[in-house]
Design a protein around this motif. Structure first.
Motif, PDB file in Angstrom:
ATOM      1  N   LEU A  43      -7.825   7.748 -11.703  1.00  0.00           N
ATOM      2  CA  LEU A  43      -6.951   8.223 -11.024  1.00  0.00           C
ATOM      3  C   LEU A  43      -6.950   9.531 -10.121  1.00  0.00           C
ATOM      4  N   THR A  44      -8.093  10.083 -10.066  1.00  0.00           N
ATOM      5  CA  THR A  44      -8.357  11.147  -9.359  1.00  0.00           C
ATOM      6  C   THR A  44      -8.708  10.650  -8.172  1.00  0.00           C
ATOM      7  N   ILE A  45      -9.486   9.759  -8.104  1.00  0.00           N
ATOM      8  CA  ILE A  45     -10.188   8.917  -6.873  1.00  0.00           C
ATOM      9  C   ILE A  45      -9.017   8.280  -6.011  1.00  0.00           C
ATOM     10  N   LEU A  46      -7.905   7.909  -6.803  1.00  0.00           N
ATOM     11  CA  LEU A  46      -6.765   7.146  -6.172  1.00  0.00           C
ATOM     12  C   LEU A  46      -5.784   8.221  -5.509  1.00  0.00           C
ATOM     13  N   CYS A  47      -5.775   9.278  -6.320  1.00  0.00           N
ATOM     14  CA  CYS A  47      -4.763  10.469  -5.860  1.00  0.00           C
ATOM     15  C   CYS A  47      -5.395  11.317  -4.587  1.00  0.00           C
ATOM     16  N   ALA A  48      -6.711  11.259  -4.676  1.00  0.00           N
ATOM     17  CA  ALA A  48      -7.369  12.071  -3.422  1.00  0.00           C
ATOM     18  C   ALA A  48      -7.139  11.120  -1.978  1.00  0.00           C
ATOM     19  N   GLY A  49      -7.399   9.824  -2.417  1.00  0.00           N
ATOM     20  CA  GLY A  49      -7.265   8.956  -1.144  1.00  0.00           C
ATOM     21  C   GLY A  49      -5.636   8.603  -0.680  1.00  0.00           C
ATOM     22  N   SER A  50      -4.886   8.781  -1.525  1.00  0.00           N
ATOM     23  CA  SER A  50      -3.572   8.792  -1.052  1.00  0.00           C
ATOM     24  C   SER A  50      -3.012  10.105  -0.309  1.00  0.00           C
ATOM     25  N   PHE A  51      -3.461  11.208  -0.892  1.00  0.00           N
ATOM     26  CA  PHE A  51      -3.496  12.621   0.004  1.00  0.00           C
ATOM     27  C   PHE A  51      -3.986  12.433   1.212  1.00  0.00           C
ATOM     28  N   TRP A  52      -5.051  11.838   1.348  1.00  0.00           N
ATOM     29  CA  TRP A  52      -5.911  11.866   2.506  1.00  0.00           C
ATOM     30  C   TRP A  52      -5.339  11.178   3.458  1.00  0.00           C
ATOM     31  N   VAL A  53      -4.952   9.856   3.169  1.00  0.00           N
ATOM     32  CA  VAL A  53      -4.044   8.884   4.074  1.00  0.00           C
ATOM     33  C   VAL A  53      -2.672   9.489   4.549  1.00  0.00           C
ATOM     34  N   ALA A  54      -2.153  10.356   3.749  1.00  0.00           N
ATOM     35  CA  ALA A  54      -0.717  10.816   3.788  1.00  0.00           C
ATOM     36  C   ALA A  54      -0.789  12.168   5.010  1.00  0.00           C
ATOM     37  N   GLY A  55      -2.075  12.638   5.241  1.00  0.00           N
ATOM     38  CA  GLY A  55      -2.163  13.675   5.997  1.00  0.00           C
ATOM     39  C   GLY A  55      -2.893  14.810   5.881  1.00  0.00           C
ATOM     40  N   MET A  56      -3.537  14.913   4.735  1.00  0.00           N
ATOM     41  CA  MET A  56      -4.252  16.120   4.155  1.00  0.00           C
ATOM     42  C   MET A  56      -5.612  15.920   4.718  1.00  0.00           C
ATOM     43  N   ALA A  69      -6.325  16.706  -5.446  1.00  0.00           N
ATOM     44  CA  ALA A  69      -6.200  15.503  -6.531  1.00  0.00           C
ATOM     45  C   ALA A  69      -6.864  15.962  -7.779  1.00  0.00           C
ATOM     46  N   MET A  70      -7.705  16.890  -7.940  1.00  0.00           N
ATOM     47  CA  MET A  70      -8.285  17.374  -9.016  1.00  0.00           C
ATOM     48  C   MET A  70      -7.353  18.215  -9.911  1.00  0.00           C
TER      49      MET A  70
END
Length: 485
Positions: free
Chosen positions: A194-207, A216-217
Motif C-alpha cells: 500500500l505504501t508503494i502504491l501511495c507513493a506512486g500515486s502522489f508522484w504521478v499527481a505532482g509531488m 506515503a510513509m
C-alpha cells in the motif's frame, strides 16, 4: 535475576539492535546527497544504540524460557520506551538540535504514529533528517514489535505473546495464517504494498519523488508527519488531497481485510465487515456535516472546496493521521472541537490507527441501547450483535471496562495538561491528540507542542505510549500481581 527477566533482557537487546538500524538509511542518504555533519550523526547514533542492545543481549544470549502473555505486555511497553530513547539521538546531536526532552517527544510521536511535533522550520532541515522522521512513522505504523515477531523466530524466540500485546482492537486472537510469524509477514507485505502504491500515486499527481515517498510513509501509517511546514497546503492540490484521503482510509481499515481481499483477488470481503460499514458511515456523515457548515459559513469558496477540505481534515483526524489544513482551528462555531474529538473514535481494529476503535464504540453504544430497552421491558432478553452475530457477555464487559479506563486516563490527562499551564481548550485538545495518537490539538497545541513547556511535553510522551499500547498493556504493569512469579 530470574530466568524470566533474563529472557526479557535477551529479547529487548535484540529489539534495540533492530531499532538502531533505522539510522542507517538516512545516514547513507546523507552521504549520497553530500550533506555535511549529518552522516556522522546518524552513523554515530546507530553505533551507540546497537552497542547498547548488543551488550544487553550478550550475557543472556543462551537463556531459554517460554514467554507468557504477561511477559509480552512488559516487553512491548519496554520496547516502545527504549526504541523512543535511542531513536531520539539524531534529533539531539544533529539538526534540529533539540533538547533531549523534545527529541524523545519527537521520536515517540513518530514511532507511535501520533504526528504531533515540536519542530518548526521543516523546510530548512536536511533531507536526511526529514526522511528519518518519515521512516520512524513507517516502522511505527505496523509496529516495531510485529516486525520483530516476523524476525525473532529465526532467533528461536516465541512471538505469539508479543503479537497479542501489540495488536489493537477487540479481535486480538484472530490469525490470518497458522503461524504468528507468517501473519506478521503477511501484514507487513500488505502494508509495504500500500505504501508503494501511495507513493506512486502522489508522484504521478505532482509531488517530487522524495516528498511522494515521505508522505506515503506517513499516510498509510496514519502518522501525519510532513516534509513541509505547510503540509499538503504546500502543493494546494485537490487531487493530492483526495489521494491522501483514499490512502488514509485504507490505513484505517483492518489490514486483515486487505490481506484476505488480496489473497482472494476479490473486494467482496470489504462489504461483509460490519465495523468497516460503520466506519464509513461515521466518516461520511461527519464530513458532510462539517462540509455543509463550512459552506454555509462562507469559510471557503463553493461547496466543492468546503467538502474537500472538511473531508480531508475529518479523515485525517478519525484515522488519527494528523495532517492539518492551515486555519482549521479557526473554523466557525464548534467545528474545531468536533473535528478534534472524532479522533477519540479512531478507525477499525487491526489497522494502524489509534483511538478507541469503531468496533468498540459501536459495541458500547449498542450495549447502552440494550440497557434502555431493558428498563422498558425488564423481563425480556436483548442481545448485543455485531455483524448479525451475538457478542458474548464477556466481550461486552471487556469493551465497557476498556472504554471506562480509557476515559478515566483521558480525564487525568486533561487535568494534568491544565496543571502544566495550558488553558482548558489546549489541555483538552492535547489529551485527545496524545491518548488517541491523532496529532493536532486545539488552542496552543493545534499545530505544534513547541511552546507547551517541558512538563506538558513529558506528559504528552507518556500519553502517546499509553494510547499506542491501548492503556491496559501499560497499566497492567502497575499491578502488584504482575510482578509476582
Amino acid at each position: 535475576m530470574s530466568q524470566r527477566f533474563r529472557a526479557i533482557q535477551r529479547i529487548l537487546g535484540v529489539i534495540i539492535v533492530l531499532s538502531s538500524l533505522t539510522k542507517l538509511p538516512p545516514g547513507f542518504l546523507a552521504l549520497a546527497w553530500g550533506e555535511k555533519g549529518t552522516p556522522g550523526v546518524f552513523f554515530g547514533s546507530f553505533l551507540a544504540s546497537a552497542l547498547v542492545g548488543f551488550f544487553l543481549w550478550l550475557p543472556v544470549r543462551s537463556v531459554n524460557y517460554d514467554l507468557r502473555l504477561r511477559d509480552g505486555f512488559l516487553i512491548v511497553t519496554l520496547t516502545w520506551v527504549f526504541a523512543s530513547l535511542v531513536s531520539a539521538l539524531p534529533f539531539v546531536h544533529g539538526p534540529p538540535n533539540l533538547s533531549y526532552t523534545d527529541a524523545i517527544f519527537e521520536a515517540t510521536s513518530g514511532l507511535t504514529t501520533t504526528g504531533a511535533t515540536v519542530i518548526t522550520g521543516l523546510d530548512a532541515l536536511p533531507p536526511s533528517v526529514l526522511f528519518y522522521r518519515q521512516l520512524l512513522q513507517f516502522l511505527g505504523g505496523m509496529g516495531i514489535v510485529i516486525l520483530a515477531v516476523a524476525i525473532l523466530p529465526m532467533l528461536k524466540i516465541g512471538g505469539t505473546q508479543l503479537f497479542r500485546a501489540e495488536s489493537t482492537g477487540p479481535t486480538k486472537d484472530t490469525k490470518l495464517t497458522p503461524r504468528i510469524a507468517e501473519t506478521a509477514k503477511a501484514l507487513w507485505a500488505v502494508y509495504f504494498g500500500l505504501t508503494i502504491l501511495c507513493a506512486g500515486s502522489f508522484w504521478v499527481a505532482g509531488m517530487g519523488l522524495f516528498d511522494a515517498i515521505g508522505h506515503a510513509m506517513s499516510t498509510v501509517s496514519t502518522g501525519g508527519f510532513s516534509t513541509h511546514d505547510a503540509g499538503f497546503a504546500h502543493w494546494d492540490s485537490g487531487l493530492l488531497e483526495w489521494i491522501a484521503i483514499v490512502f488514509m482510509m485504507l490505513g484505517g481499515i483492518n489490514f486483515g481485510l486487505h490481506f484476505v481481499a488480496w489473497r482472494r483477488a476479490s473486494l467482496s470481503v470489504y462489504g461483509t465487515d460490519s465495523e468497516l460499514r460503520a466506519f464509513l458511515r461515521i466518516t461520511v456523515g461527519i464530513s458532510l456535516v462539517v462540509g455543509l457548515s463550512l459552506w454555509v459559513a462562507g469559510t471557503y469558496q463553493g461547496f466543492g472546496e468546503s467538502l474537500r477540505t472538511a473531508t480531508f481534515q475529518v479523515v485525517s483526524i478519525i484515522t488519527t493521521t494528523g495532517f492539518v489544513m492551515p486555519g482549521f482551528d479557526q473554523w466557525p462555531g464548534a467545528l474545531p472541537f468536533i473535528v478534534v474529538t472524532v479522533g477519540v473514535i479512531g478507525g477499525c481494529s487491526g489497522s494502524t490507527v489509534g483511538g478507541l476503535k469503531v468496533a468498540r464504540v459501536v459495541m458500547v453504544v449498542r450495549q447502552g441501547y440494550r440497557e434502555i430497552k431493558q428498563l422498558v421491558h425488564p423481563k425480556a432478553q436483548f442481545l448485543v450483535k455485531m455483524g448479525g452475530r451475538r457478542v458474548s457477555e464477556s466481550v461486552v464487559l471487556s469493551v465497557s471496562g476498556f472504554i471506562a479506563i480509557w476515559m478515566l486516563c483521558f480525564m487525568v490527562m486533561v487535568i494534568g495538561f491544565n496543571a502544566t499551564g495550558l488553558d482548558l481548550a489546549s489541555a483538552y485538545g492535547a489529551a485527545v491528540a496524545m491518548l488517541a495518537n491523532s496529532g493536532p490539538g486545539l488552542g496552543s497545541t493545534a499545530y505544534t507542542f513547541a511552546g507547551a513547556g517541558d512538563a506538558a511535553v513529558w506528559l504528552g510522551t507518556v500519553g502517546m505510549v499509553l494510547g499506542r499500547l491501548e492503556v491496559f498493556s501499560v497499566l497492567v504493569l502497575l499491578t502488584p500481581q504482575f510482578w509476582r512469579e
